[in-house]
Design an enzyme around this catalytic site. Sequence first.
Site, PDB file in Angstrom:
ATOM      1  N   CYS A 128       0.825  -1.208   0.000  1.00  0.00           N
ATOM      2  CA  CYS A 128       0.000   0.000   0.000  1.00  0.00           C
ATOM      3  C   CYS A 128       0.861   1.261   0.000  1.00  0.00           C
ATOM      4  O   CYS A 128       0.383   2.337  -0.373  1.00  0.00           O
ATOM      5  CB  CYS A 128      -0.971  -0.007   1.182  1.00  0.00           C
ATOM      6  SG  CYS A 128      -0.189  -0.174   2.785  1.00  0.00           S
ATOM      7  N   HIS A 129       2.132   1.133   0.354  1.00  0.00           N
ATOM      8  CA  HIS A 129       3.036   2.286   0.326  1.00  0.00           C
ATOM      9  C   HIS A 129       3.300   2.762  -1.101  1.00  0.00           C
ATOM     10  O   HIS A 129       3.770   3.871  -1.298  1.00  0.00           O
ATOM     11  CB  HIS A 129       4.357   1.956   1.035  1.00  0.00           C
ATOM     12  CG  HIS A 129       5.106   0.816   0.420  1.00  0.00           C
ATOM     13  ND1 HIS A 129       4.840  -0.497   0.754  1.00  0.00           N
ATOM     14  CD2 HIS A 129       6.094   0.791  -0.500  1.00  0.00           C
ATOM     15  CE1 HIS A 129       5.648  -1.281   0.060  1.00  0.00           C
ATOM     16  NE2 HIS A 129       6.413  -0.526  -0.716  1.00  0.00           N
TER      17      HIS A 129
END
Length: 167
Positions: A128-129
């Site tokens: 998700c980064h």
Amino acid sequence: MPAPSPLFVLHVATPIGTMQLSSTENHLFSARFLENGFETDSPDIPDCLALAATQLNEYFAGTRQTFDVPLYGQGTSFQQQVWQALRQIPAGRTDHYLGLAKRMGNTGAVRAVGAANGANPWLVLVPCHRVIGARGQLVGYAGGLWRKQWLLEHEAKMSGTYQRGLF
């Protein structure tokens, strides 16, 4: 969804802080960064938890870009779709919430994509980064924006790719 029982716990030291990994006997339940002290590791470590720790160590050493740890199937159907879409973003590349919504065939779901991204229980392993703002700015990360920037820079070096204008 309540946590399954029993949960096994293992802590992994990384260059950007301690990660706490939790698993069932066969599936990784969560991977998150700790800001303060932590409980002790479980006396018995199942294979899936040892695999997650090994793969995270390889990632931080710069020798792994993807993960194949079995994940505990938590979350709604939509969240699981978003998390699967996150796993399709290659290391060294980024996308944004609208881009993910478009790839999922629903441009009206930008906020829902953002919420599902924020609910990701497997930091780093489900990347998700790699999701940034539409204008290239760093936005929200449960592990902190400084870690997000570090992870993106690490992946850019590791993969040999760099998207100009990220930050």
